[in-house]
Scaffold this active site. Sequence first.
Site, PDB file in Angstrom:
ATOM      1  N   CYS A 183       0.890  -1.166   0.000  1.00  0.00           N
ATOM      2  CA  CYS A 183       0.000   0.000   0.000  1.00  0.00           C
ATOM      3  C   CYS A 183       0.918   1.202   0.000  1.00  0.00           C
ATOM      4  O   CYS A 183       1.528   1.503   1.026  1.00  0.00           O
ATOM      5  CB  CYS A 183      -0.924  -0.005   1.214  1.00  0.00           C
ATOM      6  SG  CYS A 183      -1.861   1.534   1.389  1.00  0.00           S
ATOM      7  N   CYS A 243      -0.713   4.452   2.210  1.00  0.00           N
ATOM      8  CA  CYS A 243      -0.738   4.365   3.677  1.00  0.00           C
ATOM      9  C   CYS A 243      -0.206   2.996   4.034  1.00  0.00           C
ATOM     10  O   CYS A 243       0.956   2.739   3.744  1.00  0.00           O
ATOM     11  CB  CYS A 243      -2.115   4.700   4.260  1.00  0.00           C
ATOM     12  SG  CYS A 243      -3.545   3.915   3.497  1.00  0.00           S
ATOM     13  N   SER A 244      -1.011   2.116   4.628  1.00  0.00           N
ATOM     14  CA  SER A 244      -0.501   0.776   4.933  1.00  0.00           C
ATOM     15  C   SER A 244      -1.631  -0.233   4.952  1.00  0.00           C
ATOM     16  O   SER A 244      -1.695  -1.087   5.833  1.00  0.00           O
ATOM     17  CB  SER A 244       0.226   0.761   6.280  1.00  0.00           C
ATOM     18  OG  SER A 244       1.255   1.724   6.303  1.00  0.00           O
ATOM     19  N   CYS A 245      -2.557  -0.155   3.974  1.00  0.00           N
ATOM     20  CA  CYS A 245      -3.691  -1.075   3.944  1.00  0.00           C
ATOM     21  C   CYS A 245      -3.184  -2.510   3.898  1.00  0.00           C
ATOM     22  O   CYS A 245      -2.228  -2.813   3.194  1.00  0.00           O
ATOM     23  CB  CYS A 245      -4.564  -0.795   2.727  1.00  0.00           C
ATOM     24  SG  CYS A 245      -5.299   0.848   2.774  1.00  0.00           S
TER      25      CYS A 245
END
Lengths: 211, 206
Positions: free
Chosen positions: A110, A113-115
């Site tokens: 991701c 962000c950090s999905c």
Amino acid sequence: MSHDHDHDHDHHPEAPSPVEARALALESLLVEKGLLTSEEVDRIVSMYEHDIGPMLGARVVARAWVDESYKQRLLEDGPAAVKELGIGYPPATQLVVVENKGDVHNVIVCTLCSCYPWPVLGLPPTWYKSAPYRSRMVREPRTVLEEFNLNLPDEVAVNVWDSSSDVRYMVLPERPAGTEGWSEEQLAGIVTRDCMIGVARPRIPAESAAR
Amino acid sequence: MDGVHDMGGTHGFGAVNIERDEPVFHHPWEGVVRAMMQRTNGRYYNLDEFRHAMERMPSDEYLRASYYERWLHAVETLLLEKDVITRTELTEGHATHPAPEATRETEPRPALEPRFQPGDRVSTRNIHPHGHTRLPRYARGRRGVIRKVYGPFRLPDANAHGDHHAWQPCYAVEFAAQELWGDDAKQTDRVCIDLWESYLVPEEKP
């Protein structure tokens, strides 16, 4: 420290760091306003430390390896298929499982962000959330994979999935040769978190291979 | 917004640092932050507002901050902006007014006819909005192919800024790595990105 989360902040042996102090100040306001209780904090922490983790995704992969019709259902409708195994999947996000094949290797990232597919893999490792991984995986996936000791031959195409929407991706790795006749439990034992992110391939431990 | 959070393809961050056997939380306060986010997200703000609150951090702070420091910043920022807490309460360490009533987004997903189908060729718009968007910079003005049709989902560009009714179909769009990175990329490799319909325009058949 993570496995005996002690919520007794008052008896902290050292002065809290600035960020910790900020977090605890906000927490006490939310508790005062009735938006949070310390039991809820403990429950949420304990859930991620004990109940939700890559062992769930590993069960899904192992089932897909032994049951072709399950695999098809998993590729068609991820949330429904993981629910078949008694694994909860919240309605807020979708789950799409992408299958590795001899000539295609999938890997997830991701960049914005950090999905991450936390209902099946738990919380992401720090490297997954780090700037090096987020910046480089879309641009030079093969070099990044080499840093994980995964060297892909030229003829294998790399598909990178940049999770930018409400869809979460999980990789279905290939079942390694030499696992014929293994139980689902044995198979789940070789499916690591990294295999389901796509930065590793399942490996048979040396002692099993020798048998 | 064209911020440092939009990292895809950026040079200069070095090697991936892999911590073996890392704990789920490195410090108890990280779990507290996660719990605070989970208890307030969907009640006082949505996930797009949450992401945008992190993106609005000053660039140098964003890069210095750890993951849960960014979360803490975002939860604090949004709860202040939504009047759930006040700056004075934070400084003085006790609550002086009750939290406002929480809202819940219960709007059902509308049925929308997707404009594109798998196999359709599209190109992405070259947009540079000041606000939130999920069209990463590295994929703007590029040609790709629709692989999967999803949604509809709320358009993050609107949902992060007060319009919670802008539902759109969303697509997994496949780009050749060479389309994104030029000839140095391998001819076989692909990057798939989930993109909302308004990010895309139809591409003429060759």
